[in-house]
Design a protein around this motif. Structure first.
Motif, PDB file in Angstrom:
ATOM      1  N   THR A   1      10.702  15.397  14.185  1.00 30.51           N
ATOM      2  CA  THR A   1       9.567  15.081  15.061  1.00 30.51           C
ATOM      3  C   THR A   1       8.789  13.920  14.478  1.00 30.51           C
ATOM      4  N   ASP A   2       8.623  13.922  13.156  1.00 27.79           N
ATOM      5  CA  ASP A   2       7.973  12.840  12.425  1.00 27.79           C
ATOM      6  C   ASP A   2       9.000  12.151  11.532  1.00 27.79           C
ATOM      7  N   LEU A   3       8.551  11.112  10.848  1.00 29.08           N
ATOM      8  CA  LEU A   3       9.378  10.410   9.868  1.00 29.08           C
ATOM      9  C   LEU A   3       9.045  10.945   8.485  1.00 29.08           C
ATOM     10  N   TYR A   4      10.083  11.287   7.709  1.00 33.76           N
ATOM     11  CA  TYR A   4       9.905  11.801   6.355  1.00 33.76           C
ATOM     12  C   TYR A   4      10.493  10.810   5.354  1.00 33.76           C
ATOM     13  N   LEU A   5       9.864  10.751   4.186  1.00 34.74           N
ATOM     14  CA  LEU A   5      10.269   9.840   3.117  1.00 34.74           C
ATOM     15  C   LEU A   5      10.194  10.592   1.794  1.00 34.74           C
ATOM     16  N   SER A   6      11.274  10.523   1.011  1.00 35.06           N
ATOM     17  CA  SER A   6      11.274  11.169  -0.307  1.00 35.06           C
ATOM     18  C   SER A   6      11.290  10.117  -1.402  1.00 35.06           C
ATOM     19  N   ALA A   7      10.786  10.494  -2.569  1.00 34.03           N
ATOM     20  CA  ALA A   7      10.740   9.587  -3.708  1.00 34.03           C
ATOM     21  C   ALA A   7      11.210  10.318  -4.958  1.00 34.03           C
ATOM     22  N   LYS A   8      11.573   9.524  -5.972  1.00 35.50           N
ATOM     23  CA  LYS A   8      12.121  10.086  -7.201  1.00 35.50           C
ATOM     24  C   LYS A   8      11.057  10.306  -8.267  1.00 35.50           C
TER      25      LYS A   8
ATOM     26  N   GLY B   1       0.824  -1.200   0.000  1.00 39.36           N
ATOM     27  CA  GLY B   1       0.000   0.000   0.000  1.00 39.36           C
ATOM     28  C   GLY B   1       0.855   1.245   0.000  1.00 39.36           C
ATOM     29  N   ASP B   2       0.286   2.376   0.437  1.00 42.16           N
ATOM     30  CA  ASP B   2       1.057   3.617   0.494  1.00 42.16           C
ATOM     31  C   ASP B   2       2.065   3.569   1.632  1.00 42.16           C
ATOM     32  N   PRO B   3       3.244   4.185   1.468  1.00 45.31           N
ATOM     33  CA  PRO B   3       3.700   4.958   0.312  1.00 45.31           C
ATOM     34  C   PRO B   3       4.135   4.075  -0.863  1.00 45.31           C
ATOM     35  N   GLN B   4       3.903   4.580  -2.052  1.00 49.02           N
ATOM     36  CA  GLN B   4       4.329   3.894  -3.256  1.00 49.02           C
ATOM     37  C   GLN B   4       5.050   4.869  -4.167  1.00 49.02           C
ATOM     38  N   THR B   5       5.944   4.336  -5.003  1.00 53.75           N
ATOM     39  CA  THR B   5       6.690   5.165  -5.935  1.00 53.75           C
ATOM     40  C   THR B   5       6.900   4.392  -7.224  1.00 53.75           C
ATOM     41  N   THR B   6       6.981   5.123  -8.333  1.00 49.44           N
ATOM     42  CA  THR B   6       7.216   4.484  -9.626  1.00 49.44           C
ATOM     43  C   THR B   6       8.681   4.528 -10.023  1.00 49.44           C
TER      44      THR B   6
ATOM     45  N   TRP C   1       0.621   7.387   7.580  1.00 49.99           N
ATOM     46  CA  TRP C   1       1.228   8.186   6.523  1.00 49.99           C
ATOM     47  C   TRP C   1       0.291   9.288   6.052  1.00 49.99           C
ATOM     48  N   THR C   2       0.854  10.493   5.841  1.00 50.41           N
ATOM     49  CA  THR C   2       0.144  11.584   5.176  1.00 50.41           C
ATOM     50  C   THR C   2       0.934  11.947   3.928  1.00 50.41           C
ATOM     51  N   GLY C   3       0.223  12.407   2.930  1.00 52.89           N
ATOM     52  CA  GLY C   3       0.868  12.699   1.650  1.00 52.89           C
ATOM     53  C   GLY C   3       0.273  11.801   0.583  1.00 52.89           C
ATOM     54  N   PRO C   4       0.864  11.750  -0.579  1.00 52.22           N
ATOM     55  CA  PRO C   4       2.111  12.459  -0.856  1.00 52.22           C
ATOM     56  C   PRO C   4       1.880  13.890  -1.309  1.00 52.22           C
ATOM     57  N   THR C   5       2.869  14.743  -1.019  1.00 56.30           N
ATOM     58  CA  THR C   5       2.952  16.024  -1.686  1.00 56.30           C
ATOM     59  C   THR C   5       3.641  15.789  -3.022  1.00 56.30           C
ATOM     60  N   GLN C   6       3.020  16.207  -4.099  1.00 59.33           N
ATOM     61  CA  GLN C   6       3.554  15.967  -5.444  1.00 59.33           C
ATOM     62  C   GLN C   6       4.157  17.265  -5.969  1.00 59.33           C
ATOM     63  N   ILE C   7       5.454  17.256  -6.301  1.00 56.34           N
ATOM     64  CA  ILE C   7       6.166  18.466  -6.716  1.00 56.34           C
ATOM     65  C   ILE C   7       6.815  18.222  -8.074  1.00 56.34           C
ATOM     66  N   SER C   8       6.667  19.185  -8.954  1.00 46.77           N
ATOM     67  CA  SER C   8       7.288  19.098 -10.279  1.00 46.77           C
ATOM     68  C   SER C   8       7.974  20.416 -10.604  1.00 46.77           C
ATOM     69  N   VAL C   9       8.938  20.361 -11.517  1.00 41.04           N
ATOM     70  CA  VAL C   9       9.630  21.544 -12.032  1.00 41.04           C
ATOM     71  C   VAL C   9       9.587  21.476 -13.544  1.00 41.04           C
ATOM     72  N   ASP C  10       9.036  22.500 -14.164  1.00 37.49           N
ATOM     73  CA  ASP C  10       8.903  22.562 -15.629  1.00 37.49           C
ATOM     74  C   ASP C  10       8.179  21.332 -16.174  1.00 37.49           C
ATOM     75  N   GLY C  11       7.195  20.849 -15.429  1.00 35.06           N
ATOM     76  CA  GLY C  11       6.383  19.733 -15.881  1.00 35.06           C
ATOM     77  C   GLY C  11       6.943  18.363 -15.578  1.00 35.06           C
ATOM     78  N   ASP C  12       8.161  18.292 -15.025  1.00 37.82           N
ATOM     79  CA  ASP C  12       8.779  17.002 -14.702  1.00 37.82           C
ATOM     80  C   ASP C  12       8.771  16.771 -13.198  1.00 37.82           C
ATOM     81  N   ASP C  13       8.438  15.554 -12.792  1.00 39.17           N
ATOM     82  CA  ASP C  13       8.468  15.216 -11.375  1.00 39.17           C
ATOM     83  C   ASP C  13       9.879  15.372 -10.822  1.00 39.17           C
ATOM     84  N   VAL C  14       9.981  15.987  -9.648  1.00 43.16           N
ATOM     85  CA  VAL C  14      11.279  16.191  -9.012  1.00 43.16           C
ATOM     86  C   VAL C  14      11.792  14.861  -8.461  1.00 43.16           C
TER      87      VAL C  14
END
Length: 376
Positions: free
Chosen positions: A251-258, A236-241, A269-282
């Motif tokens: 204070t909490d646990l953080y997890l980053s994905a590509k 289940g979540d968190p998941q990444t492609t 788990w809360t999230g994900p926050t989805q962030i992109s730059v110039d249309g590409d996922d960070v």
């Protein structure tokens, strides 16, 4: 006509001077204007890759194939490896006085884990006194060393072993409470029965589950037992492609994905926050918690997270939905750079960033709450 031309030139000059005080209009002038009296050229090549930075005693160490060291006020010099020509890309500090490092030959053969004590009198980077004689066979000759990371009184080391010339590597994760005896994950650490999974990061979270481990594109956590040989693949979540980038406990646990995702855990788990730059996922990488930095200003409880090609992002007060891309004044080598790792020297309140092909960077914190960077 000449008078009008003169007035026009004066107007251009005035506008240029005004722009120099505006970091959004003129990042180059802003950088020069606000730059602190930091010693920049400390002897490292500007285009080199730095994988890890740590500090032991009063010495910094940086690994980028070659191992480098400098004192707090000195310039970088090379550290001789335990075997001539050996390469080093992974480091860790443990026990207050030991530097741990993994070495490989130029052909990729593992030489295992070594340590040295750079705090003893007369320690010399040309004769560092590397030693591995006290270690278990699990981390000695013939083994490639991946992650080296310490939490409190425990040291964690990941290894890669190739059982035969045509076989894939097997990956293992070990823990030590004394810096010499390594126990734990005694079977290959696989994301699937037939797919080997390099270990990317580990964090120890003050709750249940306690251990969180990134291996390949998967996330593992321990069950109630709280031991390394009790790790279970999380469904289940968190998941990444595209794989996960790093873990951090604040204070909490953080997890980053590509694939542009940032996750946060506090019992769920809360999230994900989805962030992109110039249309590409960070493509996010490692974190660093800078909330302990209080000079020359207080009140900032930020977490920074690196990327593969978009500099780093500031999570304001640790909130992953409230973020800003940095550095604000647009040093191109960092703003568009790939950051492999951070190191925060809490005592000196200095931040380092190791990059891919853009060298090692060092920053002081200024009164506006911005990190001001210079290249080492």
């Amino acid at each position: 006509m000449k008078l009008l031309k003169y007035l026009f030139l004066v107007l251009i000059l005035i506008l240029s001077m005004v722009a120099c005080t505006d970091k959004s209009l003129s990042p180059i002038f802003f950088t020069l204007e606000t730059e602190r009296s930091l010693a920049a050229d400390r002897g490292l090549e500007d285009e080199m890759t730095i994988h890890e930075i740590v500090k032991v005693g009063t010495r910094y160490f940086a690994a980028g194939n070659t191992l480098f060291t400098r004192t707090e006020a000195g310039n970088w010099t090379t550290v001789s490896p335990p075997v001539a020509g050996a390469l080093c890309n992974t480091l860790g500090a443990y026990g207050g006085n030991f530097l741990y490092a993994g070495f490989n030959t130029k052909d990729g053969d593992g030489l295992g884990l070594y340590r040295t004590d750079p705090t003893v009198g007369g320690w010399n980077p040309q004769t560092p006194g590397w030693d591995n004689s006290a270690f278990d066979a699990a981390v000695q000759n013939g083994v490639q060393i991946g992650l080296i990371k310490a939490f409190g009184t425990d040291l964690y080391v990941s290894t890669a072993e190739k059982p035969a010339s045509d076989s894939p590597y097997n990956y293992f994760l070990y823990a030590s409470s004394d810096g010499t005896t390594f126990t734990g994950n005694d079977v290959p650490f696989d994301s699937q029965p037939s797919i080997a999974a390099p270990i990317v990061d580990i964090e120890v979270y003050p709750g249940t589950p306690e251990y969180w481990v990134i291996a390949g594109g998967d996330l593992y956590a321990d069950t109630v037992g709280g031991t390394l040989d009790d790790l279970v693949l999380q469904s289940g979540d968190p998941q990444t492609t595209r794989g996960f980038g790093g873990l951090l406990v604040s204070t909490d646990l953080y997890l980053s994905a590509k694939d542009g995702k940032l996750w946060r855990y506090n019992g769920s788990w809360t999230g994900p926050t989805q962030i992109s730059v110039d249309g590409d996922d960070v493509r996010f990488t490692r974190f660093v918690d800078v909330s302990s930095v209080t000079f020359p200003v207080t009140g900032y409880n930020d977490i920074l997270v690196g990327t593969e090609g978009s500099g780093y992002f500031r999570l304001i007060d640790g909130v992953q939905t409230n973020y800003e891309r940095r550095p604000e004044y647009n040093i191109s080598a960092l703003y568009n750079g790939a950051i492999n790792s951070f190191y925060l020297d809490v005592a000196e309140q200095i931040l380092f960033a190791g990059t891919f092909d853009a060298g090692l960077w060092r920053a002081d914190y200024n009164i506006s709450g911005e990190w001001l960077w210079v290249q080492e």
